[in-house]
Structures are given as C-alpha cells and as structure tokens.
Design a protein around this motif. Structure first.
Motif: not given
Length: 941
Positions: A268-278
């Motif tokens: 979730d940490e990596a996924l949330q960071a990616l969704l935020t960047e995208m």
C-alpha cells in the motif's frame, strides 16, 4: 481449478496509450499517464471481478530474439515506440510490483513466448485454467480446452473470451494450432513476416482448410493452378520461414513457479505513492475510499502500509482557517454590498437547483474579495431574502465596472440574465484562463485547486452522503469531473434543497474563496504565457456575447420538423428494403460486423478488404465512400446511415430541447474546448447539421424567425481558411488570385494542370478544391489519392505541382513545423498559442500527425479568432444602434441572426463590413462575407 491470468503487458500498454491519443490523460506537470491509467483499470477489473488466483505480466526486452537471428528483417519496419509511452512503461512495472504481481521478462524471448510457455506448462500440470489477456491475434494458436484468449473490449465494451470453438469458427480451422499455418501463408505486416505473395487472409484460410498445413500444401502444389501455384513453388522456403517466425515458443526457460504467481498482498505504501505521483484520484478512491485524494502535482504521500491512507499533502476545509458568513437578512446584505462596491474586484458563484439557466432556481450567491473569507447570500427556502430583492440590490455592483471573478462564469451570467439581471464586465474567468495557460490539462475547479493550491474543495457528493431525502442522493457523478452545481454540463437535476443551509453556505463560500485564490495565481501565469491579449481582447469580451446568444435561442417549427421526419422514415424504409434485397438475406443494418460480412465476406465487393484492429471488416464512412460510386448497395447504405442519424439526432431529439420557458431551442457554447479556440456547440449541437447533403439541408428548414416581423439572416465568411493561408504564407500567386477575386479553386486548377482558366473542367476544379483544403490540413499523397480515388503517384504529382505553383505555401508549412519543434507551439495571427505535442517524436505516425496539426492550427485558429472578434464587434454594433435584430447562432464560419425587417437595408451592410474587418490580415488580404435571408435557415443559407 485455479484461474491463471497472463497479461501481454506491451500490447496492453500500447492499446491503452493509443486509446487516449486524442485526449491524453496528463498530470498537472504534463506527464502522459494514459498507458498507466488504462493498464491499471484493466488490472483492477481482473483482480476485483474475475476470480483470479494467479497472475503475471509479460513484457518484451530490447534484446534480439531467435526470430531476429533467423530473419534479420523481423519487426524491422515497426515504428519507434512513442516517447511518452516509453516513459510510462517503468510506471506500469512499478504498478505491478506494488500489487505484488510478477513482471515476466526474458532476454532472447518475446512476451508471447513467456505466455505460451506458461500456458503450455499449465495445460500439462492440470488444475489450472489460463486466460491470456491480449488483443494480439497470434495467441489464437495457443488456445486449448484449458487455455482461453481474453480479448479486452474497446471503448468501455466487455472483454471477449475466445475458446477452442470460437477460434475454430473465426479462423475456419479444425485445430487452433492451424492458425500458425494461416499466418505462415498470409504473413503479418505488423511483425514483418513476409508470407507468400498473392495470398491474403481469406485464401490462406481456404488453403489450410483444404490441405491442413503449410507442409502438406507445399507437397500438393500439383493440385493448384496459375499464379498461386507459381508463387507457392517459388516462395516455398519463405512460407516455411514465415510459419516458423509465427510459431510461439512453448519451452522458453521461464524460471517462475505457480507459487510465484499467486496473487499476494499489495504494497500500500508504494501503491499510494505511485497513485499520488500519477494523480489517479478515481483509482485511489476505488482502492482506499473517499478519504484518500491522490492530488495534483504535489509531493508523494508518506503514509505507510500500517497507517490509514491519507490525502497526498492536500489540505481541505478542515485544515485551513477560514471565515465564511451566512447572509439571510437585509442588513447584512447591505453591508456586503458596501464591501463589494469598495473593492476593485470580487469573486461570485451561484448555487442553483439545476443546470438549465432558464428553469433553475437560485438558492444563493457566494462572494469573496480576499483569501479565506467569503459570504453566502441565501435566497432559498427559509431565508428572509427573496432572489428578486437580492438581485435588485446587487445590481449596483453586478452592473458596475468592478472586475467579476468566477469559474465558468458564463453559467452564472446566463442564469442571472435569464432572471433579468445582466452583468457587466470586465471578467476574469479562471476556467478560461487556465485553458489558455495549461491547455493540455483539465480545467475543473477541483483539478485546478489541487494543482495550484494543494487544496481539495468539498465535493457535492460528500454533502449528499449526509443529506439524503426520500428520493435518495442529491446527485450521482464522477469525482474526476467538475462540480455539477455549475461547473459541468450534466443534465440531471441536483436536489440542492436537501442540503442543510449551513452546509450549503460553507460549500458555496468555499467555491468563491478557492476561485479567488486560483485567480490570484493565474493572473501572473496569464501574463507569463503571452496569452493575456487573447484573453482580454477575445475570450473575455466574448463571454457576455455568448451568454446573450444562448439566452435568445432560436425558433423551431415543430410541424415542419415532423414532416421532415416522416419523409426520412419513408426513405429509411425504402433503403432498408433495397439493401436487404441486394444482400440476398436479412441482417442488422446497424451492425458494422454483420454489414462487413455481407459486403466483403459474402458479396466480395473488393479483393483485399481492409480490417480493423479487432479483425472486423472496415465499414467506416471513408471506406464505404470510396466504393459507393461502383456499388449501389454501398451508396444505399451511406444514404441509410445518414437518414437514420438525421432522424435520431435532430428530428427526434430537437423537440426535447425546446424550452418550456421560452418555447425556443437554446444551444450552449464552449469557448476553449479545442486548442485552436474553435467554438463548440452542445446540448443540442447545432454545428454538425450536414449542409452538403440534401437530407441534411432539409433539417435547416425547421429553424425559423421568431415572428412575422423578422427574417433569418445568414452571414458567412467565404473561403476564410484559404484567405488565412494566403495571409500566413505570403504566397504571391495565391494573394494575386484572391485580390483579383478569382475563383480560387479554378485558379489553382489552371496553375496545377497548366491550362487557361476557361479550360478548367469540373473534375480539375474538384481535384484542385480537394488539394486546396487538403493542404491546410497537411494532406499526404496517400490521403489525397484516397479522397480523389486516384493512384498515389498521380496524387503525389498533383501535390508536387501545387507546391511549384505556390512555393510560399510550402515554405510556410516547413517553417511552421520547424517553429513548432523549437517552441512546442504555433501561433495564430492574433497571437493565440496552439500547443503541439510530439512534434519531434521518433515514431513517424505520431510525428506526422503532430506536423499536420502544426500546419493547420494557425489557419483554423486564426479563422476562429476572426469570427470571435466579429461576434464581439457585431454585438457592439447592435447595442450601439439599439437594434431589434438579435444574433442567434455561430456555426463554423457563419453567423445567424433574427433580422428585424425594418433594419434589413441599413443593418446588413454594416454587419458585413464589421465582419470583414474584424481581424486585419497581412498582405492586404481582404475577407469576404456573403449573406442571405429567408423564412428558414436553409433559405437564408
């Protein structure tokens, strides 16, 4: 039974990227996330809805494969990968990793081989059903009883499952493995597999059906005749090679176990960071709920997997000190008006019960004159203030020279005008300004607020969650869209009266406050962008003009429209009967698939019919138009389509758009929907009524003057884009023809064909006209050959001769492309910047498309600027003379008026003069306006 999903990663990201090619999904920093977004949605659909137990995503690598060693030209002709797609692929792989899904890559092997190997292994092990997620036809050879092709749908359609029976039917084979033989004979242009000359798909299927395989066919050439026999003998080795190239490897050294492919817990940490960047807000909410907001261009979230997900450093109303005031008595209203009158500018925002300016009720008006402070004047149920009284009091500031700030101000102006309260400029519309300074981005207030302020405004849906009445939610809408209360054009009624007054006050006041803050930032950006003159001289003055036009509407003769509808119904029926009779059997005329099978499968109208990417026969208008002169059934189909579309789009739909308040049809105009500034008409769209066909022109008969004292006046710019091209290019021959008031198409034909003007035939003029307009759009020799139905060599010769006769045009095209490459944009004569993406792409198809856009944008944009300026100046003329004549519609290069008969002789020449001089063109090019009047739109045109 376990369900193994193997995704063809490269094919899926290509598909997603090009699906959004016309309207790419961009972050606030301009990064193209189309491929990541499309892939993410496909992945989530599989995980959430299709009982996947195991999953893997296969990608190609850059290393050469055994196929390249076998045949060096393999895939050699493929276009370079678009740069924006190449940049997105690492994020797709990050997405897979965050979901705990293995990315499968193996140097020397393609993704096809990895998927083929694993599917074959799963078949052998048993207990696993494999779904190969890919649009690539080559995978049909792998289908077995426990391996199925999962073909993604297009444009929101459901996916298609292709099992053994489906492959047998589609490819006309006994076994899916025979697909390899068909591909060996047919070849594959996309992979540069040569196949056998003269053998296409249909022949390949027939031969494999007859002989069973390539090898048996080559052993039986004595049973063949003519050129086919000769080619199979001469190209036997090439057939064997092509079959080998088309064969997917089933024993690649893929070191992965079934345990490795089990769907695991996501990071979730990596996924949330990616969704935020995208900046994937909708996907973030789908995964983590409404409390998570991905954001627009702000720093990555620091949320860990063990914490509750939080917004990506975005503030909300709960995080920022603010002072919002509810005003519902005369005393407080008086104090607010005093405050507004002392300000140099103020922001205002209406809250209404619907999106129809003429039927909605105003529940209140929010105002702001500084950041973090706003006022909501409540005029709904329970207030001591009536809307009539409030508008009467506010008139002193609304009709003043104080600058009015708002987001999508035209909606507010329209509502107030419909309530008898016109608003005076100057105006600062944050939606329009943002469209000028950040054309590629979305322009909803929520998006702009998050991008510029790092602040997420309250959603109307959030209020509806706590304010349900007997009828359910207030409104259903996509969070990615602008707020529906005034910042979108959705038709559904908004049950705003269900919201408690204090919540509505905060919601409305926040809108005004946020818009005020956005405006303060955009002022500087507008100046830096060089687009301030465009906004101040064209877009801002146009806003009240469009408001007045929309409010006027146009009269519709329902009786005449019904008569047109009856005629169309009879024509549709006759055409249907003729088409069915010619086809020899019943079929669904509205099904492109069935139509293609009739025309090209059964009737065999052409030897090598074109197909879509999904394998269907092409039956689009361009394809059919080329065949219509030779085949009556095709001409009838085109007529049937046109008649059916006219009936459904206009005859059936237009009466529904007649306002119950005014009895007239009111279209809505969007000012900056396109980069060139062309106006777009919608709800209903009155710009797309065909004018070149007899049936299309009939629809215009239903638009009539408002009464017997008026007639319709159509004022149309004549060949404006060609005049603009002459002005931009400075070509002496073209300028000379225009100044001499020659027929430009005849003059062009005379030059291109080397004959005197009086020797130009109708066909020569037709070809020259196609070239003249085609050049403006950067037409290629191939495109011209298609349009004129002539060989490409002849078309190339015509274009070459054209450029010799008009060298200035060629110089303009070349210099414009170079300028676009250097600056990233091109400019109209007025200075409007039209940004051009991918002008320096290594992918030839994308680059040539961008070059065509660069050539056309200054021409089309200048024409758009011209008619916008004309509308502003004509409106000023009508106001100055206190004319009874009203401007009603803008349709491409035409303005339509309700002309009062008493003003016909004096006003029409002034309107023509104003339009012709609205924008001064270089090189002394004079614009020309033609007019006509009549008791309906067709007669006037």
């Amino acid at each position: 039974m376990h369900n193994l999903f193997l995704l063809d990663g490269m094919a899926l990201v290509y598909r997603a990227h090009f699906a959004f090619m016309r309207n790419p999904i961009l972050t606030s920093k301009g990064f193209n996330t189309s491929a990541v977004y499309g892939f993410a949605n496909a992945l989530l659909d599989i995980i959430d809805n299709h009982d996947a137990s195991h999953i893997g995503v296969a990608f190609d690598t850059r290393a050469p494969t055994c196929r390249h060693e076998l045949y060096p030209p393999y895939k050699a002709q493929r276009e370079a990968m678009p740069e924006e797609l190449a940049a997105a692929i690492p994020y797709v792989k990050q997405l897979c990793k965050a979901f705990g899904i293995p990315v499968l890559e193996l140097d020397g092997y393609e993704a096809d081989d990895i998927i083929g190997t694993l599917a074959h292994r799963a078949d052998a092990d048993g207990g696993i059903h494999t779904y190969m997620v890919t649009p690539d036809k080559d995978f049909a050879q792998l289908v077995t009883d426990t391996t199925t092709m999962w073909k993604p749908g297009r444009q929101g359609n459901n996916h298609e499952l292709l099992d053994v029976a489906a492959i047998q039917n589609q490819w006309q084979v006994e076994s899916p493995k025979q697909v390899i033989d068909i591909l060996g004979l047919w070849g594959d242009a996309s992979d540069n597999i040569p196949g056998v000359p003269g053998i296409g798909e249909k022949t390949a299927k027939k031969l494999v059906g007859q002989f069973g395989s390539v090898e048996k066919l080559l052993e039986s050439t004595d049973q063949l005749k003519g050129k086919q026999k000769e080619n199979l003998i001469n190209f036997a080795d090439q057939a064997r090679l092509s079959k080998e190239l088309a064969t997917i490897i089933l024993d690649a050294p893929v070191e992965v176990s079934w345990d490795d492919l089990v769907i695991s817990q996501r990071d979730d940490e990596a996924l949330q960071a990616l969704l935020t960047e995208m900046e994937f807000n909708s996907i973030a909410k789908r995964l983590y709920g409404d409390s998570f907001v991905a954001g627009r261009g702000h720093e990555e979230s620091t949320t860990t997997a063990n914490e509750e997900p939080e917004s990506a450093n975005l503030k909300t109303i709960a995080d920022v000190e603010h002072s919002y005031h509810l005003i519902d008595d005369a005393k407080d209203l008086h104090q607010l008006i005093k405050k507004l009158s002392l300000s140099s500018r103020f922001c205002f925002d209406l809250e209404t019960t619907s999106l129809d300016p003429r039927s909605c009720q105003i529940l209140g008006i929010a105002f702001a004159v500084q950041a973090h402070e706003a006022y909501f004047v409540h005029t709904g149920a329970g207030s001591k203030l009536s809307i009539d009284m409030v508008l009467d009091k506010l008139n002193v500031v609304l009709d003043s020279k104080i600058e009015k700030v708002g987001h999508n101000l035209k909606f507010d102006l329209s509502v107030l005008l419909a309530h008898g309260c016109p608003v005076s400029g100057p105006f600062f519309d944050t939606m329009l300004v943002h469209a000028l300074v950040a054309a590629d981005q979305r322009h909803s207030m929520d998006f702009v607020s998050e991008a510029l302020l790092g602040y997420t405004p309250v959603k109307l849906a959030d209020l509806s969650q706590n304010s349900k009445g007997a009828d359910g939610d207030l409104f259903g809408f996509d969070e990615e869209e602008p707020k529906p209360a005034k910042k979108s054009t959705k038709k559904k009624e908004i049950k705003m009266h269900l919201i408690p007054v204090d919540e509505l006050a905060d919601y409305a006041a926040e809108d005004a406050d946020v818009t005020w803050q956005i405006a303060e930032i955009l002022r500087g950006q507008l100046e830096e962008s060089g687009q301030q003159p465009i906004y101040q001289n064209i877009e801002a003055p146009l806003m009240p003009v469009l408001t007045a036009m929309e409010n006027e509407g146009i009269s519709l003769d329902i009786v005449a429209l019904k008569g047109i509808g009856d005629s169309l119904t009879k024509r549709i029926s006759k055409l249907s009967e003729a088409i069915i009779e010619a086809a020899g059997r019943e079929f669904n005329l509205n099904s492109p698939k069935q139509l293609g099978e009739i025309l090209f499968g059964e009737m065999e109208l052409v030897e090598k019919p074109k197909k879509t990417k999904t394998g269907q026969f092409k039956t689009d208008e361009q394809t059919l138009s080329a065949l219509a002169p030779k085949h009556q059934i095709v001409a009838d189909i085109l007529d049937y389509r046109e008649a059916s579309k006219l009936k459904s789009t206009y005859v059936d739909a237009l009466p529904q758009h007649v306002s119950s308040k005014t009895g007239r049809v009111h279209t809505h105009y969007q000012q900056l929907m396109t980069s060139t500034g062309r106006l777009a008409s919608n709800d209903p769209n009155l710009q797309n009524i065909p004018v070149r066909s007899v049936a299309g022109r009939e629809i215009r008969k239903a638009f009539v003057p408002r009464d017997l004292h008026h007639t319709l006046l159509a004022a149309d710019y004549s060949q404006v884009e060609l005049r603009v091209m002459a002005a931009l290019s400075g070509d002496e021959a073209m300028i000379e023809a225009i100044k001499a008031d020659l027929d430009i198409h005849t003059a062009t034909a005379a030059r291109v064909y080397g004959v005197a003007m009086d020797e130009v035939t109708s066909e020569m003029r037709r070809n020259a006209k196609m070239v003249n307009f085609g050049i403006i759009y950067g037409i290629s020799a191939f495109g011209l050959s298609q349009r004129l139905d002539i060989p490409r060599g002849e078309a190339s010769e015509i274009i070459e001769t054209y450029f010799k006769q008009y060298p200035g045009v060629k110089n303009y095209m070349e210099s414009t492309i170079e300028s676009a490459k250097e600056n990233g944009y091109v400019e109209t004569i007025s200075g409007r910047r039209c940004h051009v993406r991918n002008i320096d792409s290594k992918n030839g198809t994308i680059r040539s498309g961008a070059e065509r856009a660069a050539i056309n944008a200054p021409v089309q944009g200048t024409a758009a600027d011209m008619i916008k300026l004309a509308m502003v100046q004509v409106r000023a003329l009508l106001d100055k003379q206190e004319a009874k004549t009203k401007m009603l519609l803008q349709v491409h290069d035409e303005l339509l008026f309700d002309l009062h008969l008493s003003e016909q002789e004096t006003l029409v020449p002034q309107i023509v003069k104003t339009m012709e001089n609205a924008l001064v063109l270089p090189h002394g090019i004079q614009c020309k306006v033609e007019t006509g009047t009549g008791d309906n739109w067709l007669a006037a045109h």
